[in-house]
Design a protein around this motif. Structure first.
Motif, PDB file in Angstrom:
ATOM      1  N   SER B 155      12.550  26.940  13.301  1.00 59.25           N
ATOM      2  CA  SER B 155      12.906  25.961  12.280  1.00 59.25           C
ATOM      3  C   SER B 155      13.324  26.696  11.005  1.00 59.25           C
ATOM      4  CB  SER B 155      11.706  25.074  11.972  1.00 59.25           C
ATOM      5  OG  SER B 155      10.750  25.822  11.247  1.00 59.25           O
ATOM      6  N   GLY B 156      13.936  25.945  10.068  1.00 57.28           N
ATOM      7  CA  GLY B 156      14.393  26.555   8.821  1.00 57.28           C
ATOM      8  C   GLY B 156      13.278  27.267   8.068  1.00 57.28           C
ATOM      9  N   GLY B 157      12.107  26.622   8.014  1.00 49.58           N
ATOM     10  CA  GLY B 157      10.988  27.224   7.295  1.00 49.58           C
ATOM     11  C   GLY B 157      10.525  28.516   7.949  1.00 49.58           C
ATOM     12  N   MET B 158      10.499  28.517   9.293  1.00 49.08           N
ATOM     13  CA  MET B 158      10.102  29.744   9.991  1.00 49.08           C
ATOM     14  C   MET B 158      11.142  30.842   9.784  1.00 49.08           C
ATOM     15  SD  MET B 158       8.701  28.005  13.461  1.00 49.08           S
ATOM     16  CE  MET B 158       7.815  29.273  14.371  1.00 49.08           C
ATOM     17  N   GLN B 159      12.426  30.449   9.765  1.00 50.89           N
ATOM     18  CA  GLN B 159      13.471  31.455   9.534  1.00 50.89           C
ATOM     19  C   GLN B 159      13.293  32.122   8.168  1.00 50.89           C
ATOM     20  OE1 GLN B 159      17.390  29.895  10.196  1.00 50.89           O
ATOM     21  NE2 GLN B 159      17.025  29.532  12.361  1.00 50.89           N
ATOM     22  N   LYS B 160      12.959  31.294   7.165  1.00 50.51           N
ATOM     23  CA  LYS B 160      12.750  31.867   5.828  1.00 50.51           C
ATOM     24  C   LYS B 160      11.578  32.841   5.850  1.00 50.51           C
ATOM     25  CE  LYS B 160      15.738  29.617   3.213  1.00 50.51           C
ATOM     26  NZ  LYS B 160      16.530  29.904   2.052  1.00 50.51           N
ATOM     27  N   ARG B 161      10.537  32.480   6.595  1.00 45.70           N
ATOM     28  CA  ARG B 161       9.382  33.376   6.681  1.00 45.70           C
ATOM     29  C   ARG B 161       9.762  34.686   7.346  1.00 45.70           C
ATOM     30  NH1 ARG B 161       3.754  30.461   7.819  1.00 45.70           N
ATOM     31  NH2 ARG B 161       4.259  28.345   7.168  1.00 45.70           N
ATOM     32  N   ASP B 185      10.980  21.354   2.951  1.00 42.44           N
ATOM     33  CA  ASP B 185      10.205  20.247   2.393  1.00 42.44           C
ATOM     34  C   ASP B 185       9.250  20.806   1.330  1.00 42.44           C
ATOM     35  OD1 ASP B 185       7.291  20.492   3.381  1.00 42.44           O
ATOM     36  OD2 ASP B 185       8.476  20.872   5.184  1.00 42.44           O
ATOM     37  N   PRO B 186       8.750  19.947   0.415  1.00 40.55           N
ATOM     38  CA  PRO B 186       7.969  20.436  -0.731  1.00 40.55           C
ATOM     39  C   PRO B 186       6.736  21.231  -0.333  1.00 40.55           C
ATOM     40  CG  PRO B 186       8.442  18.093  -0.946  1.00 40.55           C
ATOM     41  CD  PRO B 186       8.933  18.500   0.390  1.00 40.55           C
ATOM     42  N   ILE B 187       6.130  20.849   0.801  1.00 44.41           N
ATOM     43  CA  ILE B 187       4.921  21.569   1.199  1.00 44.41           C
ATOM     44  C   ILE B 187       5.272  22.963   1.696  1.00 44.41           C
ATOM     45  CG2 ILE B 187       2.949  21.546   2.769  1.00 44.41           C
ATOM     46  CD1 ILE B 187       3.183  18.461   2.733  1.00 44.41           C
ATOM     47  N   ALA B 189       7.908  24.548   0.913  1.00 45.69           N
ATOM     48  CA  ALA B 189       8.366  25.298  -0.255  1.00 45.69           C
ATOM     49  C   ALA B 189       7.190  25.915  -0.997  1.00 45.69           C
ATOM     50  CB  ALA B 189       9.154  24.382  -1.193  1.00 45.69           C
ATOM     51  N   ALA B 190       6.112  25.122  -1.159  1.00 46.60           N
ATOM     52  CA  ALA B 190       4.934  25.645  -1.853  1.00 46.60           C
ATOM     53  C   ALA B 190       4.317  26.807  -1.077  1.00 46.60           C
ATOM     54  CB  ALA B 190       3.905  24.530  -2.040  1.00 46.60           C
ATOM     55  N   ILE B 191       4.318  26.671   0.275  1.00 44.01           N
ATOM     56  CA  ILE B 191       3.747  27.742   1.103  1.00 44.01           C
ATOM     57  C   ILE B 191       4.558  29.026   0.951  1.00 44.01           C
ATOM     58  CG2 ILE B 191       3.340  28.464   3.484  1.00 44.01           C
ATOM     59  CD1 ILE B 191       2.684  25.506   4.096  1.00 44.01           C
ATOM     60  N   ILE B 192       5.893  28.871   1.010  1.00 49.74           N
ATOM     61  CA  ILE B 192       6.746  30.057   0.863  1.00 49.74           C
ATOM     62  C   ILE B 192       6.542  30.695  -0.520  1.00 49.74           C
ATOM     63  CG2 ILE B 192       9.143  30.874   0.778  1.00 49.74           C
ATOM     64  CD1 ILE B 192       8.607  30.171   3.553  1.00 49.74           C
ATOM     65  N   ASP B 193       6.444  29.854  -1.551  1.00 47.88           N
ATOM     66  CA  ASP B 193       6.213  30.391  -2.893  1.00 47.88           C
ATOM     67  C   ASP B 193       4.921  31.197  -2.948  1.00 47.88           C
ATOM     68  OD1 ASP B 193       8.505  29.366  -3.975  1.00 47.88           O
ATOM     69  OD2 ASP B 193       7.572  27.513  -4.669  1.00 47.88           O
ATOM     70  N   GLU B 194       3.877  30.637  -2.360  1.00 50.84           N
ATOM     71  CA  GLU B 194       2.600  31.346  -2.321  1.00 50.84           C
ATOM     72  C   GLU B 194       2.754  32.695  -1.621  1.00 50.84           C
ATOM     73  OE1 GLU B 194      -0.665  30.418  -3.349  1.00 50.84           O
ATOM     74  OE2 GLU B 194       0.461  28.965  -4.556  1.00 50.84           O
ATOM     75  N   LEU B 195       3.496  32.658  -0.497  1.00 49.94           N
ATOM     76  CA  LEU B 195       3.706  33.900   0.259  1.00 49.94           C
ATOM     77  C   LEU B 195       4.446  34.921  -0.591  1.00 49.94           C
ATOM     78  CD1 LEU B 195       4.721  32.578   3.774  1.00 49.94           C
ATOM     79  CD2 LEU B 195       2.696  33.905   3.194  1.00 49.94           C
ATOM     80  N   ILE B 196       5.425  34.441  -1.324  1.00 51.13           N
ATOM     81  CA  ILE B 196       6.189  35.357  -2.172  1.00 51.13           C
ATOM     82  C   ILE B 196       5.265  36.004  -3.197  1.00 51.13           C
ATOM     83  CG2 ILE B 196       7.925  35.447  -4.001  1.00 51.13           C
ATOM     84  CD1 ILE B 196       9.542  33.438  -2.382  1.00 51.13           C
ATOM     85  N   VAL B 197       4.474  35.162  -3.853  1.00 51.56           N
ATOM     86  CA  VAL B 197       3.578  35.687  -4.880  1.00 51.56           C
ATOM     87  C   VAL B 197       2.602  36.699  -4.274  1.00 51.56           C
ATOM     88  CG1 VAL B 197       1.731  35.070  -6.472  1.00 51.56           C
ATOM     89  CG2 VAL B 197       3.778  33.649  -6.319  1.00 51.56           C
ATOM     90  N   SER B 198       2.008  36.319  -3.116  1.00 54.16           N
ATOM     91  CA  SER B 198       0.984  37.211  -2.569  1.00 54.16           C
ATOM     92  C   SER B 198       1.597  38.484  -1.982  1.00 54.16           C
ATOM     93  CB  SER B 198       0.138  36.483  -1.526  1.00 54.16           C
ATOM     94  OG  SER B 198       0.948  36.065  -0.469  1.00 54.16           O
ATOM     95  N   ALA B 215       9.488  23.447  -9.786  1.00 54.49           N
ATOM     96  CA  ALA B 215       8.124  23.654  -9.305  1.00 54.49           C
ATOM     97  C   ALA B 215       7.968  25.093  -8.830  1.00 54.49           C
ATOM     98  CB  ALA B 215       7.819  22.679  -8.172  1.00 54.49           C
ATOM     99  N   SER B 216       8.972  25.606  -8.129  1.00 54.52           N
ATOM    100  CA  SER B 216       8.931  26.999  -7.672  1.00 54.52           C
ATOM    101  C   SER B 216       8.913  27.953  -8.849  1.00 54.52           C
ATOM    102  CB  SER B 216      10.161  27.315  -6.821  1.00 54.52           C
ATOM    103  OG  SER B 216      10.069  26.720  -5.567  1.00 54.52           O
TER     104      SER B 216
END
Ligand SMILES: Nc1ncnc2c1ncn2[C@@H]1O[C@H](COP(=O)(O)OP(=O)(O)OP(=O)(O)O)[C@@H](O)[C@H]1O
Ligand SMILES: [Mg+2]
Lengths: 257, 268
Positions: B155-161, B185-187, B189-198, B215-216
């Protein structure tokens, strides 16, 4: 429209295209063919180009050999020279039809496939991604395809030669009434090593052209799916034309003496 | 959420990346018109700005995918603007980049995508690189079962990961994120943002991101810069973004149609 302006635009376009191609060729040779090498990529490309082309090459060569035998027989009877069928089929296939037909068939398959693949990689930024991962795309993508083309095409032509001659043999012995042993003897006696090698040299050059045109048009494709489609068509057309042109030049060089 | 504030405060004058008067035009269309920007070591800068204002072009000039027409790119004090060949390779190794379109290699399975920089760029053995790739995938929350899938199966979210994992696998000093959460989706997006930060904190890298999503911005930025008409018109800490006193920034962060920014929506 001013016709002079039209001509000018066409000429400028042609010059720009030639310049781009020269630049690409320079990078393909100076970067693509220098270390570090990617043997795995070369192997993968050889399998894609060679193995998957076998059915097309085999069928084309078989029917061409058969037709050649028929035509030469018909022509030959007018001069009472039917006995030449075997040797002319062998010469025609090895020197000319084997490499040219294999080249054109593979150009249709492989140039198109390369252009579509690299074109998609270009428009989806995969080629940029390669660069950011410290990998030169000329070395990783273009070099292996060119090497694979130069090696694979001669191998395919050897197979085309064998199957083409076999096609002539089958038509000659089954429907034209030649004696099998005599047909084979005529084939072998008149065939010289130089007939075969000249065909293989041509094949190597055609392999270079096929890979180069596929890579060039793929690399320079712009503008989404439509751009990739255009690149694919251009790759096949330019590869085919260049093969026919190179064939003439090579023939006049190789058989000059 | 507020964990990012634990970034070790870098000395204010330790500049990792600097753009000086960067210019880039395509034909007669000027995209970058003198970009000046300084990014401190180990800080996280987010660049905001409208569509088509040249944010992606700026990142590509910075990393060396595009050659600027004028100005300088300075990395670790070294002018890298016009480097080629081996010198360019050496500088390129400092970078990792997540592309706007993820740009995964669709002919390779996920693990080879992630390990690509290690195998091809660094000459690591495949077996070892595969282990390292699975380790990195775990960091972005993907299990070993995705390692042998192809990008088209994700999926798109997994591809970004996966793109994120590929960008950090070789432990770069500077990581560029081009719209990491657009289209999610917003959730997610928040997960990816967290991953980026960590992950950025994990490898101790300097991060430069582009996003449209306020929000990001608040989640990942230490500092924010706004690009408009080819220039940086505001640059400051994320805490000041709500009272920047800059009408362009105000219009952008509140997403108003009315204001000093005029979108060119005319049809040619
Ligand atoms: N290779 C290129 N050739 C010609 N024009 C280009 C090229 N790359 C970008 N542009 C132009 O430069 C401008 C800025 O593009 P860019 O991709 O940087 O925008 P962006 O700020 O990233 O927008 P978005 O937020 O939509 O991604 C656009 O008008 C685009 O058409
Ligand atoms: Mg962009």
């Amino acid at each position: 429209m001013n016709p002079l302006a039209q001509i000018g635009r066409v000429v400028l376009h042609l010059l720009a295209e030639t310049g781009r191609l020269a630049f690409f060729l320079k990078n393909a040779l100076l970067i693509g063919l220098t270390p570090r090498w990617y043997p795995r990529q070369i192997l993968i490309q050889m399998i894609r180009m060679g193995y998957n082309s076998l059915p097309v090459i085999g069928l084309t060569a078989f029917f061409t050999g058969g037709v050649l035998a028929l035509q030469i027989y018909i022509g030959g009877t007018r001069f009472n020279a039917e006995s030449l069928v075997a040797s002319i089929v062998a010469l025609g296939i090895t020197r000319e039809l084997g490499p040219v037909l294999a080249g054109l068939m593979v150009a249709g398959r492989v140039s198109a496939a390369i252009a579509a693949e690299l074109g998609t990689m270009r428009v989806t930024e995969q080629i940029d991604a390669l660069v950011t991962l410290s990998t030169n795309p000329y070395r990783y993508l273009v070099g292996p395809r060119i090497v694979a083309g130069v090696i694979t095409l001669p191998l395919l032509v050897i197979i085309a030669d064998i199957i083409g001659i076999m096609g002539g043999y089958i038509v000659g012995t089954r429907s034209l009434g030649f004696n099998a042993g005599a047909y084979l003897k005529n084939t072998v006696d008149f065939l010289e090593m130089q007939d075969i090698t000249s065909g293989l040299i041509k094949a190597a050059v055609f392999g270079f052209i096929i890979a180069l045109m596929g890579c060039y048009h793929g690399f320079n494709s712009r503008g989404g799916a439509q751009g990739v489609g255009r690149a694919t068509t251009n790759a096949v057309v330019s590869a085919s034309i260049l093969i026919l042109a190179a064939n003439y030049v090579l023939t006049s060089l190789l058989f000059a003496d | 959420m507020s964990e990012k504030q634990t970034h070790a405060a870098p000395p204010p004058d330790d500049i990792h990346v600097e753009l000086k008067g960067l210019r880039k035009a395509f034909g007669d269309k000027v995209v970058l018109d003198g970009i000046d920007l300084k990014v401190r070591r180990r800080s996280s800068l987010v660049v905001i700005g409208g569509s088509g204002t040249g944010k992606s072009v700026m990142l590509k000039c910075l990393i060396g995918l595009l050659e600027p027409d004028g100005g300088q790119v300075i990395i670790d004090g070294e002018d890298t603007t016009h480097l080629r060949g081996r010198a360019r390779d050496r500088v390129m190794r400092k970078f990792g980049m997540l592309f706007q379109s993820a740009a995964l290699f669709d002919s390779l399975p996920v693990w080879e995508n992630v390990a690509f920089g290690l195998i091809q760029g660094r000459g690591m053995r495949r077996r070892q690189a595969r282990e390292k790739a699975i380790e990195t995938l775990a960091k972005v929350g993907l299990g070993p079962e995705v390692a042998d899938l192809y990008p088209a199966e994700l999926s798109g979210g997994m591809q970004k990961r996966v793109g994120l994992a590929r960008a950090i696998a070789h432990q770069p000093d500077i990581i560029l994120f081009d719209e990491p959460t657009t289209g999610l989706d917003p959730i997610m997006a928040a997960i990816i943002d967290e991953l980026i930060v960590s992950t950025v904190r994990d490898v101790g890298a300097t991060a430069i991101s582009i996003t449209h999503d306020m929000a990001s911005v608040r989640r990942i930025a230490d500092e924010v810069a706004m690009i408009y008409k080819g220039r940086i018109i505001w640059h400051g800490p994320v805490s000041e973004i709500d009272h920047s006193g800059n009408p362009y920034v105000d219009q952008f962060i509140h997403g108003r149609a009315e204001g000093p920014i005029k979108m060119d929506v005319s049809q040619k």
